[in-house]
Design an enzyme around this catalytic site. Structure first.
Site, mmCIF file in Angstrom:
data_model
loop_
_atom_site.group_PDB
_atom_site.id
_atom_site.type_symbol
_atom_site.label_atom_id
_atom_site.label_comp_id
_atom_site.label_asym_id
_atom_site.label_seq_id
_atom_site.Cartn_x
_atom_site.Cartn_y
_atom_site.Cartn_z
ATOM 1 N N LYS A 102 -6.067 -9.373 15.660
ATOM 2 C CA LYS A 102 -5.153 -10.459 15.291
ATOM 3 C C LYS A 102 -4.078 -10.538 16.368
ATOM 4 O O LYS A 102 -3.376 -9.548 16.619
ATOM 5 C CB LYS A 102 -4.535 -10.211 13.922
ATOM 6 C CG LYS A 102 -3.664 -11.358 13.417
ATOM 7 C CD LYS A 102 -3.181 -11.087 12.000
ATOM 8 C CE LYS A 102 -2.409 -12.284 11.441
ATOM 9 N NZ LYS A 102 -1.138 -12.511 12.171
ATOM 10 N N CYS B 168 2.335 -8.416 15.484
ATOM 11 C CA CYS B 168 3.621 -8.176 14.826
ATOM 12 C C CYS B 168 4.758 -8.366 15.824
ATOM 13 O O CYS B 168 4.804 -7.686 16.849
ATOM 14 C CB CYS B 168 3.669 -6.761 14.253
ATOM 15 S SG CYS B 168 5.220 -6.396 13.399
ATOM 16 N N GLU C 168 2.903 -16.516 4.563
ATOM 17 C CA GLU C 168 4.069 -16.948 3.808
ATOM 18 C C GLU C 168 3.702 -17.972 2.745
ATOM 19 O O GLU C 168 4.240 -17.953 1.636
ATOM 20 C CB GLU C 168 5.121 -17.518 4.762
ATOM 21 C CG GLU C 168 6.489 -17.668 4.142
ATOM 22 C CD GLU C 168 7.541 -18.018 5.169
ATOM 23 O OE1 GLU C 168 7.553 -19.174 5.644
ATOM 24 O OE2 GLU C 168 8.346 -17.135 5.510
ATOM 25 N N ASN D 272 -4.126 -19.092 12.182
ATOM 26 C CA ASN D 272 -2.994 -18.668 11.365
ATOM 27 C C ASN D 272 -1.762 -19.466 11.792
ATOM 28 O O ASN D 272 -1.444 -19.522 12.972
ATOM 29 C CB ASN D 272 -2.756 -17.168 11.528
ATOM 30 C CG ASN D 272 -1.633 -16.654 10.648
ATOM 31 O OD1 ASN D 272 -0.987 -15.675 10.976
ATOM 32 N ND2 ASN D 272 -1.371 -17.301 9.526
ATOM 33 N N GLY D 273 -1.086 -20.098 10.804
ATOM 34 C CA GLY D 273 0.123 -20.851 11.094
ATOM 35 C C GLY D 273 0.068 -22.269 10.577
ATOM 36 O O GLY D 273 -0.953 -22.947 10.685
ATOM 37 N N ASN D 274 1.194 -22.716 9.956
ATOM 38 C CA ASN D 274 1.341 -24.086 9.436
ATOM 39 C C ASN D 274 0.465 -24.357 8.206
ATOM 40 O O ASN D 274 0.116 -25.503 7.949
ATOM 41 C CB ASN D 274 1.018 -25.136 10.508
ATOM 42 C CG ASN D 274 1.890 -25.010 11.739
ATOM 43 O OD1 ASN D 274 2.894 -24.299 11.723
ATOM 44 N ND2 ASN D 274 1.515 -25.695 12.808
ATOM 45 N N PRO E 297 -2.778 -9.971 6.443
ATOM 46 C CA PRO E 297 -2.196 -8.642 6.210
ATOM 47 C C PRO E 297 -0.683 -8.738 6.224
ATOM 48 O O PRO E 297 -0.090 -9.251 7.174
ATOM 49 C CB PRO E 297 -2.728 -7.807 7.386
ATOM 50 C CG PRO E 297 -3.008 -8.810 8.462
ATOM 51 C CD PRO E 297 -3.419 -10.072 7.773
ATOM 52 N N MET E 298 -0.040 -8.263 5.161
ATOM 53 C CA MET E 298 1.413 -8.365 5.028
ATOM 54 C C MET E 298 1.973 -7.012 4.606
ATOM 55 O O MET E 298 1.545 -6.450 3.594
ATOM 56 C CB MET E 298 1.776 -9.443 4.001
ATOM 57 C CG MET E 298 1.347 -10.842 4.404
ATOM 58 S SD MET E 298 1.590 -12.065 3.101
ATOM 59 C CE MET E 298 0.246 -11.652 1.970
ATOM 60 N N VAL E 299 2.908 -6.495 5.368
ATOM 61 C CA VAL E 299 3.496 -5.191 5.087
ATOM 62 C C VAL E 299 4.226 -5.245 3.753
ATOM 63 O O VAL E 299 5.023 -6.156 3.496
ATOM 64 C CB VAL E 299 4.461 -4.780 6.218
ATOM 65 C CG1 VAL E 299 5.152 -3.465 5.883
ATOM 66 C CG2 VAL E 299 3.706 -4.662 7.535
#
Length: 593
Positions: free
Chosen positions: A202, A163, A288, A263-265, A80-82
């Site tokens: 999350k 967040c 990202e 989540n991450g990397n 989820p990305m704002v």
């Protein structure tokens, strides 16, 4: 706590025409009578009023592993990305390998009160499933009301507890709720008991692994059915992001029974396999990495113009704000637009106001770099020696590829170098001028370096020069420590002068405060209005008197005319009678009424 509150529950199922694809409410084109019949049928199957303190009746919800399998056992998830994971972007990601998507983080209170915001947030298509709606909240009742409105359109409701931004700190939500466990238990347990769809969370990790494991177990016990763990702390953001801790995620997986998403990397497809193998999670989530290369989950690096044009087609079919489109184009073409020769195209995208403007710029870049991509021309560029030493393969700039942040240690070193450079230049200027430094020397290496914002302020302060024409000694206001106005006759600053003029009803030409003048004008206008009202009242009274006298005179004239007509009628009758007598016949003929 919630037993006294009740709201109208959203229908558990709605016809396709009710889906908020184009806006709030159905647009069927039916007549009024047909719409009323359709509404009566919907009301007949809609559930009754639901009290928040009572659980719903119905079949048991899927939980844990069964819930994850019902989603299709997704391994590749878009975060989820704002202002980024809107419908058009989700469809693009699904075309290139994504198996599960989230909506952008939605503010629960705005979602409840704003129907337009709600319709835009829930815009979806049949291809956009499975879909999880994410909310941020710090109030259980508001979160539940929002979740009840969203549950007919999604497969699960997610609570954002990760967040780390400053706005989340001010609003007290996201990662800044991870210390308020009582509130989190209440929110998760309430949604688990009242919703017809599962609730997920999350989170971000604590620096301490044991605290992180205890945190995950608490959420599982409260009713969380799937947990996404971002392996960074809430302090790791911006230039201090660094690497995510996969060992933290592995400990969480070993400690809970519900499915866990990492989540991450995640920047390449091989990172997906490496993360699953090292942590044991069910799937991985990318944010990202997905923004810079939507084809990440396919394991390809296509030319950026191909994905840009495909996204523009989807954005035309499923409209979204222009700012969203601009941001996505900047991300996908980041490396290409960073080249000096593409500065014009970069400005065109920055100033573009329509999809056609963006499309024309993308086509220009495609025409320029397509010969290099197809091998018809040789592309030469200056290679970064540091990058070449650390990477086996450097991709050309027109291919979609991840953005690699510098390590936090490198960022801190650059800040320290800038600080030393500023202090050195300031010391040289002071030694030449013989004046005292405006800032004290900081020779203690143990102190942390200045932040980027403080560095800018420091550099700006060193550039400021005193105006030789300004007065060195500024007189102070008699009421406060502010400098007084140079033309004020009362020896006050503007703020104090405004208060004094308002209290004493006076003017200050020096500050152009005309309180007395405006007050006198107000009184003058009020007097004119009162006078005009009196004149209107007198005119109305005079008019009524004239009307009464006119009516009386009219009545008199009517009576006189009636009498005259009567006399004339009798005179005619008498004349006829006289004529009849003379002829020997008497006949009187009255007209038929």
């Amino acid at each position: 706590m919630l037993s006294d509150i009740s709201i109208e529950a959203a229908p558990l199922c709605r016809p396709p025409s009710m889906l908020p694809d184009d806006g709030p409410g159905p647009r069927t084109g039916l007549g009024r009578q047909q719409q009323q019949q359709q509404q009566q049928q919907q009301d007949a199957v809609a559930p009754p009023t639901l009290a928040l303190g009572a659980a719903k009746e119905g079949p048991d919800k899927l939980e844990g592993e069964a819930f994850w399998r019902s989603l299709g056992s997704p391994r590749l998830v878009v975060a989820p990305m704002v202002d980024a994971s809107e419908l058009a972007w989700r469809l693009l990601s699904r075309r290139h390998g994504a198996q599960l998507c989230y909506t952008p983080m939605l503010h629960s209170s705005v979602f409840v009160r704003d129907a337009r915001y709600r319709a835009e947030a829930l815009a979806s298509t049949p291809e956009d499933r499975p879909l999880i709606v994410q909310f941020c909240a710090n109030n259980t009742a508001v979160l539940l009301e929002a979740a009840l409105l969203a549950e007919p359109y999604c497969d699960a409701v997610d609570i954002n507890l990760g967040c780390p931004q400053a706005i989340a700190r001010r609003g007290h939500y996201g990662a800044f709720l991870q210390d308020d466990w009582d509130l989190l238990k209440d929110m998760v347990s309430t949604l688990h008991a009242r919703l017809s769809v599962p609730v997920t969370c999350k989170i971000r990790v604590f620096p301490d692994v044991g605290r992180t494991v205890e945190y995950a177990r608490m959420l599982e016990a409260a009713g969380c059915q799937m947990l996404t763990v971002h392996g960074r702390t809430r302090e790791q953001k911006g230039p201090m992001t660094g690497l995510a801790s996969w060992p933290h995620i592995r400990k969480v997986v070993e400690s809970v029974k519900i499915p866990v998403i990492a989540n991450g990397n995640i920047q390449y497809k091989r990172d997906v396999d490496a993360c699953i193998a090292e942590t044991g999670v069910k799937g991985v989530m990318s944010a990202e990495g997905n923004l810079y290369n939507p084809a990440l989950f396919e394991g390809t690096n296509p030319p950026c113009w191909e994905l840009c044009l495909e996204y523009l087609d989807l954005a035309k079919q499923h409209p979204c704000p222009t700012s969203y489109v601009r941001t996505h184009l900047f991300k996908m073409m980041h490396h290409l637009l960073s080249l000096p020769e593409n500065a014009t195209e970069r400005n065109e995208i920055a100033k573009g106001q329509s999809l056609d403007d963006f499309r024309n710029t993308v086509l220009k870049l495609q025409e320029r770099f397509l010969p290099y991509h197809e091998g018809l021309a040789v592309y030469s560029e200056k290679k970064d020696e540091t990058l070449s030493a650390t990477c086996d393969l450097v991709l050309p700039p027109w291919l979609c590829q991840p953005y690699v942040r510098i390590p936090p240690e490198e960022h801190l070193r650059k800040l320290a170098d800038k600080q030393n450079k500023v202090e050195t230049s300031a010391g040289n200027e002071e030694s030449a001028s013989g004046e005292k430094r405006s800032l004290e020397d900081n020779d203690n290496d143990s102190n942390p370096p200045l932040s980027k914002k403080k560095m800018k302020r420091l550099q700006h302060s060193q550039k400021i020069k005193v105006n030789p024409h300004s007065r060195k000694c500024q007189e102070k206001c008699s009421e406060c420590a502010n400098p007084l106005g140079s033309k004020c006759g009362f020896k006050l600053c503007r703020a104090c002068c405004r208060k004094a003029c308002f209290a004493e009803k006076r003017d200050c030409p020096g500050h152009r405060i005309l309180t007395k003048t405006r007050y006198e004008k107000l009184l003058h206008y009020q007097a004119l209005e009162a006078k005009e009202k009196n004149n209107n009242a007198h005119r109305e009274e005079a008019g009524s008197v004239d009307c009464n006298s006119t009516d009386n005179s009219n009545d008199c004239h009517r009576n006189e005319e009636t009498e005259e007509l009567s006399d004339a009628s009798f005179a005619k009758v008498n004349d006829k009678m006289d004529l009849g007598e003379s002829n020997g016949n008497v006949s009187i003929n009255f007209p038929n009424s």
